[in-house]
Write an enzyme that holds these catalytic residues in place. Structure first.
Site, PDB file in Angstrom:
ATOM      1  N   LYS A  35       0.832  -1.203   0.000  1.00  0.00           N
ATOM      2  CA  LYS A  35       0.000   0.000   0.000  1.00  0.00           C
ATOM      3  C   LYS A  35       0.864   1.249   0.000  1.00  0.00           C
ATOM      4  CE  LYS A  35      -3.809  -0.275   2.622  1.00  0.00           C
ATOM      5  NZ  LYS A  35      -4.710  -0.609   3.776  1.00  0.00           N
ATOM      6  N   GLY A  59      -8.178   7.051  -1.882  1.00  0.00           N
ATOM      7  CA  GLY A  59      -9.096   6.761  -2.983  1.00  0.00           C
ATOM      8  C   GLY A  59      -8.961   5.355  -3.527  1.00  0.00           C
ATOM      9  N   GLU A  64       0.971  -4.914   4.500  1.00  0.00           N
ATOM     10  CA  GLU A  64       0.249  -5.556   5.597  1.00  0.00           C
ATOM     11  C   GLU A  64      -0.405  -6.833   5.103  1.00  0.00           C
ATOM     12  OE1 GLU A  64      -2.366  -2.308   6.837  1.00  0.00           O
ATOM     13  OE2 GLU A  64      -3.886  -2.889   5.402  1.00  0.00           O
ATOM     14  N   LYS A  65      -0.866  -7.634   6.042  1.00  0.00           N
ATOM     15  CA  LYS A  65      -1.555  -8.876   5.727  1.00  0.00           C
ATOM     16  C   LYS A  65      -2.794  -8.551   4.892  1.00  0.00           C
ATOM     17  CE  LYS A  65      -2.430 -13.269   6.414  1.00  0.00           C
ATOM     18  NZ  LYS A  65      -1.580 -14.134   5.587  1.00  0.00           N
ATOM     19  N   HIS A 121     -15.530  -3.606   5.566  1.00  0.00           N
ATOM     20  CA  HIS A 121     -14.944  -2.298   5.877  1.00  0.00           C
ATOM     21  C   HIS A 121     -15.868  -1.623   6.887  1.00  0.00           C
ATOM     22  CE1 HIS A 121     -12.961   1.655   4.705  1.00  0.00           C
ATOM     23  NE2 HIS A 121     -13.983   2.009   5.454  1.00  0.00           N
ATOM     24  N   LYS A 178     -16.430   3.284  -1.974  1.00  0.00           N
ATOM     25  CA  LYS A 178     -17.721   2.972  -1.348  1.00  0.00           C
ATOM     26  C   LYS A 178     -18.901   3.369  -2.234  1.00  0.00           C
ATOM     27  CE  LYS A 178     -15.256   4.008   2.827  1.00  0.00           C
ATOM     28  NZ  LYS A 178     -14.823   5.147   3.660  1.00  0.00           N
ATOM     29  N   ARG A 225     -11.037  14.273   8.327  1.00  0.00           N
ATOM     30  CA  ARG A 225     -11.965  15.216   7.674  1.00  0.00           C
ATOM     31  C   ARG A 225     -13.379  14.656   7.788  1.00  0.00           C
ATOM     32  NH1 ARG A 225     -13.207  11.788   3.585  1.00  0.00           N
ATOM     33  NH2 ARG A 225     -11.501  10.527   2.836  1.00  0.00           N
TER      34      ARG A 225
END
Ligand code: ADP
Length: 458
Positions: free
Chosen positions: A162, A168, A204-205, A212, A241, A296
């Site tokens: 990542k 985004g 990360e894993k 989510h 989303k 935010r």
């Protein structure tokens, strides 16, 4: 200015969130200044603000992201504060600093907190130190593909690379076997460098079928933090989303209070102020792991507003005025009922390709338990320059079943002509038995589209 009542606020954004912030200001008796690009001359945020200033051409880099233009608009109009909305400059610590040095209050967390949360592997390390569960992964930025390989070998495949400055849903690569890592490392670095301010990566894993789930926080400038429950945001397309709800059908009361307590401690220790969201992934066994903080207001904040009765945007403004949370919240935070939000995007519901153009017909539903946040109107033009969010349709019900049925009837009364929208997709999601039973994860849309394609092929 450090605090005190604001007389005038500049809204450094466009679209539905600019209208949302202007609405909050009107209710608080605060004057508003809209800024707009040449493409947005006829936008409703321009119409609803008390004053409006053109800050440049359509391209965001030369208008909504142009800090100098925005600061001069703020100085010319003599505002007390700037609300950045979401996206654009909302998580730009440098912009928050420029506001401060110009004597304008930035309605958001302090710059140093934005900076900490914006570097995702640093936020991860901070949360881990504070006792918030995080996924196994690298302690900091990966120096080379070799280090990534060593780390992945030790935690086990699959893993996800990542971007440290990511956002985004971009710049991520899933690595399923050791042989793939060096090519994917190079690709992800290249993409991160081009899209964000830095090519830094962490690892990360990878959770194969996660949900989510995110917690909404409000923090005042005196060290007090409250958690306004959680939102379920697993219905995503391309890691973005599409439909959100509160509460999550998967979170237990014990998790809610355990994570809530840990987050209150962590955010308070970080010096957090204003609104923020702490995002988690839930693995297949139901355990929650921190992934990132969004410093935010978020697109999906209205579902929380419905179940808590708290106006998050007005709270942001009042927090920035220096008011303590106990005065803003008028008592303990309690949640009631269930709320769902459908993002009505100007896009093809099957391919997700953007669908800009003129909206020739427009009718929004209303009635009990329905809220529509939009900038759109009949005959408006959806510009190809910005995101495709046309409207947010939010339904509230006494329980999840009522919220679903209310959303279904509202979708059937939402008319948008002239462009494609995500309305038909939402209708199919809401009618799905697994969705109705609360059985889904972030792969829901993918499987759903595949099943549809197979059925069509038969
Ligand atoms: P961004 O800041 O780009 O939105 P996030 O860290 O919030 O990135 O992740 C966005 C989405 O990507 C998540 O909602 C989830 O669908 C997916 N994702 C991120 N990290 C993982 C992971 N470790 N395992 C599985 N999916 C992940």
């Amino acid at each position: 200015m450090a605090s005190g009542r604001f007389k005038k606020i500049l809204v450094a954004n466009r679209g539905e969130i600019a209208v949302r912030v202007i609405s909050a200001c009107k209710e608080l008796g605060i004057q508003t200044v809209a800024v707009y690009s040449e493409a947005d001359r006829y936008s409703s945020h321009v119409r609803f603000a008390d004053q409006a200033i053109c800050i440049g051409p359509a391209k965001s880099a030369r208008s909504y992201l142009d800090q100098a233009s925005i600061i001069s608009a703020a100085e010319i109009t003599n505002v007390d504060a700037i609300h950045p909305g979401y996206g654009f400059l909302s998580e730009n610590a440098g912009f928050a600093e420029v506001c401060e040095t110009s004597g304008i209050k930035f309605i958001g967390p302090p710059p140093e907190v934005i900076r900490l949360m914006g570097v995702k592997e640093r936020a991860r390390a901070f949360m881990r130190e504070m006792g918030v569960p995080v996924l196994p992964g690298s302690a900091g930025v990966l120096s080379s593909a070799g280090e990534a390989l060593e780390m992945a070998d030790s935690i086990g495949y699959p893993v996800i690379l990542k971007a440290s400055a990511g956002g985004g849903g971009r710049g991520m690569r899933v690595v399923r076997a050791p042989g793939e890592i060096s090519a994917l490392f190079a690709q992800a670095r290249q993409e991160a460098g081009a899209a964000f301010s830095s090519p830094d990566l962490y690892l990360e894993k990878y959770v194969g079928a996660p949900r989510h789930i995110e917690f909404q926080a409000l923090a005042d400038e005196h060290g007090n933090v409250e958690i306004l429950g959680e939102r379920e945001c697993s219905i995503q397309r391309r890691h973005q989303k599409l439909l959100e709800e509160s509460p999550s059908p998967a979170v237990t009361d014990a998790q809610r209070s355990e994570i809530g307590a840990a987050l209150r401690r962590a955010l308070s220790a970080s010096g957090y102020a204003n609104a923020g969201t702490v995002e988690f992934l839930m693995d297949e066994t139901g355990k929650l792991y921190f992934i990132e903080v969004n410093a935010r207001v978020q697109v999906e904040h209205p579902v929380t507003e419905f179940v808590t009765g708290i106006d998050i945007v007005k709270s942001q403004i009042r927090i920035a005025q220096g008011e303590p949370l106990r005065e803003i919240l008028r008592g303990p935070v309690e949640t009631r009922g269930h709320a769902i939000e459908c993002r009505i995007n100007a896009e093809n519901p099957d391919t997700f390709a953007p669908s800009p153009g003129r909206v020739t017909g427009f009718h929004v539903p209303g009635g009990i338990g329905i809220r529509v946040d939009t900038w759109a109107y009949a005959d408006c033009v959806v510009s190809p320059y910005y995101d495709s969010l046309l409207a947010k349709l939010i339904a509230y019900g006494g329980d999840r079943g009522e919220a679903i049925r209310r959303m279904q009837r509202a979708l059937s009364m939402f008319i948008v002509e002239g462009i494609h929208t995500s309305i038909p997709l939402h209708q199919r999601i809401l009618a799905d038995p697994d969705f109705q039973a609360g059985r889904f994860d972030t792969n829901f849309i993918l499987r759903f589209q595949q099943a549809k394609a197979e059925a069509a092929g038969k």
